[in-house]
Write a protein that holds these residues in place. Structure first.
Motif, PDB file in Angstrom:
ATOM      1  N   LEU A 150       0.822  -1.204   0.000  1.00 42.02           N
ATOM      2  CA  LEU A 150       0.000   0.000   0.000  1.00 42.02           C
ATOM      3  C   LEU A 150       0.859   1.258   0.000  1.00 42.02           C
ATOM      4  N   LEU A 151       1.936   1.236   0.789  1.00 47.81           N
ATOM      5  CA  LEU A 151       2.793   2.417   0.894  1.00 47.81           C
ATOM      6  C   LEU A 151       3.744   2.567  -0.282  1.00 47.81           C
ATOM      7  N   GLY A 152       4.108   1.449  -0.906  1.00 46.92           N
ATOM      8  CA  GLY A 152       5.061   1.504  -2.003  1.00 46.92           C
ATOM      9  C   GLY A 152       6.474   1.149  -1.584  1.00 46.92           C
ATOM     10  N   VAL A 153       6.629   0.363  -0.518  1.00 45.74           N
ATOM     11  CA  VAL A 153       7.946  -0.118  -0.086  1.00 45.74           C
ATOM     12  C   VAL A 153       8.317  -1.328  -0.935  1.00 45.74           C
ATOM     13  N   PRO A 154       9.455  -1.301  -1.633  1.00 45.53           N
ATOM     14  CA  PRO A 154       9.843  -2.441  -2.476  1.00 45.53           C
ATOM     15  C   PRO A 154      10.004  -3.708  -1.647  1.00 45.53           C
ATOM     16  N   PRO A 155       9.643  -4.874  -2.201  1.00 39.54           N
ATOM     17  CA  PRO A 155       9.748  -6.133  -1.448  1.00 39.54           C
ATOM     18  C   PRO A 155      11.142  -6.388  -0.896  1.00 39.54           C
ATOM     19  N   GLU A 156      12.177  -6.025  -1.659  1.00 38.89           N
ATOM     20  CA  GLU A 156      13.540  -6.299  -1.212  1.00 38.89           C
ATOM     21  C   GLU A 156      13.956  -5.454  -0.010  1.00 38.89           C
ATOM     22  N   ASP A 157      13.173  -4.432   0.326  1.00 39.43           N
ATOM     23  CA  ASP A 157      13.523  -3.548   1.446  1.00 39.43           C
ATOM     24  C   ASP A 157      12.749  -3.864   2.722  1.00 39.43           C
ATOM     25  N   GLN A 158      11.836  -4.811   2.657  1.00 38.66           N
ATOM     26  CA  GLN A 158      10.890  -4.967   3.761  1.00 38.66           C
ATOM     27  C   GLN A 158      11.516  -5.439   5.062  1.00 38.66           C
ATOM     28  N   ARG A 160      14.362  -4.392   6.313  1.00 37.94           N
ATOM     29  CA  ARG A 160      15.335  -3.433   6.846  1.00 37.94           C
ATOM     30  C   ARG A 160      14.924  -2.838   8.186  1.00 37.94           C
ATOM     31  N   PHE A 161      13.644  -2.729   8.439  1.00 38.44           N
ATOM     32  CA  PHE A 161      13.196  -2.005   9.618  1.00 38.44           C
ATOM     33  C   PHE A 161      12.525  -2.901  10.648  1.00 38.44           C
ATOM     34  N   ARG A 162      12.606  -4.237  10.509  1.00 41.43           N
ATOM     35  CA  ARG A 162      11.894  -5.112  11.441  1.00 41.43           C
ATOM     36  C   ARG A 162      12.297  -4.901  12.893  1.00 41.43           C
ATOM     37  N   GLY A 163      13.577  -4.734  13.161  1.00 44.15           N
ATOM     38  CA  GLY A 163      13.996  -4.719  14.551  1.00 44.15           C
ATOM     39  C   GLY A 163      14.374  -3.371  15.109  1.00 44.15           C
ATOM     40  N   SER A 164      14.226  -2.308  14.317  1.00 42.14           N
ATOM     41  CA  SER A 164      14.762  -1.031  14.785  1.00 42.14           C
ATOM     42  C   SER A 164      13.928   0.134  14.301  1.00 42.14           C
ATOM     43  N   LEU A 165      13.421   0.923  15.260  1.00 42.14           N
ATOM     44  CA  LEU A 165      12.697   2.128  14.897  1.00 42.14           C
ATOM     45  C   LEU A 165      13.616   3.118  14.194  1.00 42.14           C
ATOM     46  N   GLY A 166      14.864   3.185  14.665  1.00 45.54           N
ATOM     47  CA  GLY A 166      15.819   4.084  14.032  1.00 45.54           C
ATOM     48  C   GLY A 166      16.050   3.728  12.580  1.00 45.54           C
ATOM     49  N   GLU A 167      16.125   2.441  12.291  1.00 47.89           N
ATOM     50  CA  GLU A 167      16.293   1.998  10.910  1.00 47.89           C
ATOM     51  C   GLU A 167      15.076   2.391  10.080  1.00 47.89           C
ATOM     52  N   ALA A 168      13.880   2.240  10.664  1.00 53.16           N
ATOM     53  CA  ALA A 168      12.669   2.620   9.939  1.00 53.16           C
ATOM     54  C   ALA A 168      12.665   4.118   9.653  1.00 53.16           C
ATOM     55  N   TRP A 169      13.107   4.906  10.615  1.00 53.72           N
ATOM     56  CA  TRP A 169      13.128   6.360  10.450  1.00 53.72           C
ATOM     57  C   TRP A 169      14.083   6.753   9.316  1.00 53.72           C
ATOM     58  N   GLN A 170      15.275   6.180   9.338  1.00 53.20           N
ATOM     59  CA  GLN A 170      16.254   6.506   8.296  1.00 53.20           C
ATOM     60  C   GLN A 170      15.787   5.999   6.938  1.00 53.20           C
ATOM     61  N   TYR A 171      15.279   4.764   6.937  1.00 51.49           N
ATOM     62  CA  TYR A 171      14.841   4.186   5.671  1.00 51.49           C
ATOM     63  C   TYR A 171      13.728   5.010   5.038  1.00 51.49           C
ATOM     64  N   MET A 172      12.756   5.433   5.848  1.00 48.67           N
ATOM     65  CA  MET A 172      11.630   6.161   5.289  1.00 48.67           C
ATOM     66  C   MET A 172      12.078   7.486   4.686  1.00 48.67           C
ATOM     67  N   GLY A 173      13.048   8.146   5.317  1.00 44.01           N
ATOM     68  CA  GLY A 173      13.574   9.373   4.733  1.00 44.01           C
ATOM     69  C   GLY A 173      14.173   9.121   3.360  1.00 44.01           C
ATOM     70  N   GLU A 174      14.923   8.016   3.219  1.00 41.59           N
ATOM     71  CA  GLU A 174      15.515   7.664   1.921  1.00 41.59           C
ATOM     72  C   GLU A 174      14.436   7.332   0.899  1.00 41.59           C
ATOM     73  N   LEU A 175      13.395   6.601   1.346  1.00 41.82           N
ATOM     74  CA  LEU A 175      12.338   6.208   0.418  1.00 41.82           C
ATOM     75  C   LEU A 175      11.562   7.430  -0.075  1.00 41.82           C
ATOM     76  N   ILE A 176      11.280   8.367   0.821  1.00 40.97           N
ATOM     77  CA  ILE A 176      10.575   9.585   0.418  1.00 40.97           C
ATOM     78  C   ILE A 176      11.388  10.347  -0.615  1.00 40.97           C
ATOM     79  N   ASP A 177      12.692  10.465  -0.394  1.00 49.14           N
ATOM     80  CA  ASP A 177      13.550  11.154  -1.360  1.00 49.14           C
ATOM     81  C   ASP A 177      13.503  10.455  -2.717  1.00 49.14           C
ATOM     82  N   GLY A 178      13.546   9.121  -2.710  1.00 48.95           N
ATOM     83  CA  GLY A 178      13.509   8.371  -3.958  1.00 48.95           C
ATOM     84  C   GLY A 178      12.196   8.526  -4.697  1.00 48.95           C
ATOM     85  N   LYS A 179      11.098   8.517  -3.956  1.00 49.96           N
ATOM     86  CA  LYS A 179       9.788   8.624  -4.604  1.00 49.96           C
ATOM     87  C   LYS A 179       9.505  10.051  -5.049  1.00 49.96           C
ATOM     88  N   ARG A 180      10.156  11.018  -4.429  1.00 54.23           N
ATOM     89  CA  ARG A 180      10.019  12.387  -4.922  1.00 54.23           C
ATOM     90  C   ARG A 180      10.651  12.485  -6.324  1.00 54.23           C
TER      91      ARG A 180
END
Length: 380
Positions: A150-158, A160-180
């Motif tokens: 639904l959000l548009g997270v590629p399957p190969e990236d799913q 990355r953020f399972r165990g860490s909120l910090g990882e999710a925070w950093q990853y989402m910033g990168e994903l937003i930049d990419g989708k922009r």
């Protein structure tokens, strides 16, 4: 009111049961508690009172105030971020923007996809040698794939953020930049459009924070409910057999499993009282912490006859798992759909599914913000 505060959250029994305090908690309309932070707060315990305070403008989600109670000693970017715990009109504006992605029509259109994912995961599950952790092998992959799609997270990236909120925070910033740079047909791209093209109605910080919230809340909470709901069914064989005989009861069963949850608590519902309010004849003073304890509302005898009994045929099940009022969970329809599809797939494809350990061996997470069972070992 009791002379000394109780500790909250309440301790979970080792068996598949709710905390013992929930059986008698509503004898008092308001109960003083001590939170993991050491701060005190007031629990509102009764169904109708809880519905009222959830819509009371004097009960604020914004706890960025001097002396405001804290859930835990440490803040997190998501659960205690004052820049997202907002009240109307700011919160109303955000919900209006976000809710467009979670209309009943759009969510229902996902059912074939969710069913396909569930069937594939059950097939993979049956290839394994039991015992298998149903949470990790089925519940998390199902809810994770659905929200990521639904959000548009590629399957190969799913992963990355399972165990860490910090990882999710950093990853989402990168994903937003990419989708922009390269937008797609997904929710994040649509929200970027709201931020970049529609007079900046969605700030950069709001965009980042809400994408993280949707990602994490979109799979962890539903996966937790799926695991605990399955445990409830497996420990109530008469109810499970009735559901196997009549799969048409699945929607009602999902509502009852949500009501009788054996994982999760209302710590994250902590509010700040901006002015004196009266609840059940008790005055809660300005500046206090207040928790509308949803799990107590869901066992309220005045609303749910014989509330401690699991009854998958219960009708008009107006539980408050998804809260109420202006903060009603936007993802409720999606969670319901996933739970319905998942239970149907398990019941139809794994008719001999059972717990691989005694219910007394099940363990809950220790962290007050890490909800659910550590694992759900099953066999067949």
């Amino acid at each position: 009111m009791q002379s000394s505060p109780l500790r909250f959250p309440f301790a979970w029994p080792r068996a598949a049961e709710p905390p013992v305090e929930l059986a008698t908690l509503r004898e008092e309309p308001v109960v003083r508690v001590t939170l993991p932070s050491g701060d005190e707060a007031f629990l509102v315990t009764r169904y109708e009172d809880i519905r009222r305070v959830l819509s009371d403008p004097r009960v604020s989600r914004n706890r960025d105030r001097p002396g405001a109670p804290r859930m835990t000693e440490q803040k997190t970017k998501v659960f205690q971020n004052p820049r997202i715990d907002r009240d109307p009109p700011e919160h109303t504006r955000m919900r209006r923007l976000m809710a467009k992605a979670f209309t009943a029509t759009r969510v229902e259109a996902l059912r074939p996809h969710v069913r396909q994912v569930a069937e594939e995961l059950v097939t993979d599950l049956l290839k394994q040698s039991p015992p298998v952790d149903l949470h990790e092998a089925f519940a998390v992959p199902l809810t994770l794939q659905v929200i990521c799609g639904l959000l548009g997270v590629p399957p190969e990236d799913q992963a990355r953020f399972r165990g860490s909120l910090g990882e999710a925070w950093q990853y989402m910033g990168e994903l937003i930049d990419g989708k922009r740079r390269d937008p797609g047909d997904d929710l994040i791209s649509a929200l970027i459009g709201v931020h970049d093209e529609d007079d900046g109605r969605l700030s950069a910080h709001e965009l980042h924070v809400w994408c993280v919230i949707l990602l994490l809340a979109g799979f962890e909470t539903t996966a937790t409910q799926l695991g605990s709901g399955t445990v409830l069914l497996l420990t109530h064989p008469g109810q499970l057999e009735r559901l196997r005989e009549d799969p048409g009861l699945i929607p009602d069963a999902v509502e009852e499993l949500l009501r009788c949850q054996i994982a999760g608590h209302s710590l994250s519902m902590l509010r700040y009282v901006t002015d004196d309010i009266e609840v059940g004849g008790v005055t809660i003073p300005r500046g206090s912490g207040l928790i509308p304890i949803l799990e107590s509302a869901n066992f309220d005898e005045s609303v749910f006859p014989d509330p401690m009994r699991l009854d998958i045929t219960r009708k008009n099940n107006q539980h408050l798992v998804f809260s109420a009022g202006p903060h009603f969970c936007m993802g409720a329809a999606l969670a319901r759909l996933e739970l319905q599809v998942a239970l149907e797939a398990l019941i139809r494809n794994v008719p001999t599914l059972r717990l691989a350990v005694p219910p007394s061996a099940l363990r809950h997470h220790d962290s007050p913000l890490d909800l659910g069972l550590r694992e759900v070992p099953v066999a067949w």
